[in-house]
Design a protein around this motif. Structure first.
Motif, PDB file in Angstrom:
ATOM      1  N   LYS A 124     116.993 -28.601  -1.943  1.00 24.69           N
ATOM      2  CA  LYS A 124     116.751 -29.542  -2.975  1.00 24.69           C
ATOM      3  C   LYS A 124     115.351 -29.573  -3.614  1.00 24.69           C
ATOM      4  N   GLU A 156     115.019 -27.411  -6.493  1.00 23.85           N
ATOM      5  CA  GLU A 156     115.828 -27.653  -7.724  1.00 23.85           C
ATOM      6  C   GLU A 156     115.187 -27.253  -8.911  1.00 23.85           C
ATOM      7  N   PRO A 157     115.926 -26.973 -10.016  1.00 26.81           N
ATOM      8  CA  PRO A 157     115.118 -26.688 -11.329  1.00 26.81           C
ATOM      9  C   PRO A 157     114.591 -28.061 -11.815  1.00 26.81           C
ATOM     10  N   GLY A 158     115.048 -29.253 -11.552  1.00 25.79           N
ATOM     11  CA  GLY A 158     114.403 -30.395 -12.075  1.00 25.79           C
ATOM     12  C   GLY A 158     113.066 -30.667 -11.412  1.00 25.79           C
ATOM     13  N   HIS A 159     112.681 -30.109 -10.117  1.00 27.35           N
ATOM     14  CA  HIS A 159     111.608 -30.273  -9.560  1.00 27.35           C
ATOM     15  C   HIS A 159     110.405 -29.331  -9.388  1.00 27.35           C
ATOM     16  N   HIS A 160     111.098 -27.819  -9.468  1.00 23.60           N
ATOM     17  CA  HIS A 160     110.414 -26.714  -9.470  1.00 23.60           C
ATOM     18  C   HIS A 160     111.200 -25.726 -10.506  1.00 23.60           C
ATOM     19  N   ALA A 161     110.675 -26.098 -11.953  1.00 25.04           N
ATOM     20  CA  ALA A 161     110.958 -25.227 -12.930  1.00 25.04           C
ATOM     21  C   ALA A 161     110.909 -23.900 -12.683  1.00 25.04           C
ATOM     22  N   ASP A 162     111.556 -22.906 -13.459  1.00 23.63           N
ATOM     23  CA  ASP A 162     111.362 -21.525 -13.506  1.00 23.63           C
ATOM     24  C   ASP A 162     110.066 -21.062 -13.385  1.00 23.63           C
ATOM     25  N   ARG A 220     118.454 -19.092  -8.464  1.00 23.06           N
ATOM     26  CA  ARG A 220     119.317 -20.072  -9.115  1.00 23.06           C
ATOM     27  C   ARG A 220     120.617 -19.713  -8.552  1.00 23.06           C
ATOM     28  N   ARG A 224     122.904 -22.887  -6.901  1.00 24.00           N
ATOM     29  CA  ARG A 224     124.388 -23.452  -7.690  1.00 24.00           C
ATOM     30  C   ARG A 224     125.382 -23.107  -6.582  1.00 24.00           C
ATOM     31  N   ASN A 239     121.579 -28.052  -8.263  1.00 25.20           N
ATOM     32  CA  ASN A 239     121.589 -27.624  -9.602  1.00 25.20           C
ATOM     33  C   ASN A 239     120.428 -28.124 -10.273  1.00 25.20           C
TER      34      ASN A 239
END
Length: 140
Positions: free
Chosen positions: A82, A85-91, A131, A135, A140
């Motif tokens: 978690k 996740e993209p909302g915490h560690h973006a690409d 990613r 998923r 997510n």
């Protein structure tokens, strides 16, 4: 009164000694072996960039982050987690970590050095792989 105090002191001393003896002689719980996976990861079918990223991950990242990004005890954290996740560690955070390294801030594994020999395009494929794993594992 003094006798009551002595009795209470004696009982408390016995209790404290019992607790200390139990802690000293009870079997220690051991964690996972060094290098063991830190999380269970379900691996979906891979295609395209994610499939290419799987190969690049194995070559450049798995030594620390484990097979299928499950982490390795005493080596590196799981990326199927978690925290990533993209909302915490973006690409772009993955790109910066690979290119510049990163100071330890979530895990006790120490600083991550830059990854030598990977291009921005390689990291994009590695991120596609991570990613996809995330998923498939409900992140997510």
């Amino acid at each position: 009164m003094a006798r009551k105090f002595l009795v209470i002191s004696a009982v408390l001393s016995v209790v404290v000694l019992g607790v200390l003896a139990w802690a000293r002689f009870s079997p220690e719980e051991s964690g996972p072996e060094p290098g063991a996976a830190l999380v269970a990861v379900s691996v979906p079918e891979m295609t395209g960039a994610a499939l290419e990223g799987a190969v690049l991950f194995k070559t450049n990242c798995a030594a620390c982050h484990g097979e299928n990004a499950a982490g390795r005890n005493e080596f590196g954290p799981p990326l199927v987690h978690k925290i990533y996740e993209p909302g915490h560690h973006a690409d772009p955070a993955f790109l910066l970590a690979a290119m510049r390294g990163v100071r330890a801030h979530h895990w006790p594994f120490g600083d991550m050095p830059p990854v030598e020999g990977v291009s921005e395009q390689d990291v994009e494929k590695i991120v596609a792989y991570v990613r996809t794993l995330q998923r498939a594992n409900g992140i997510n």
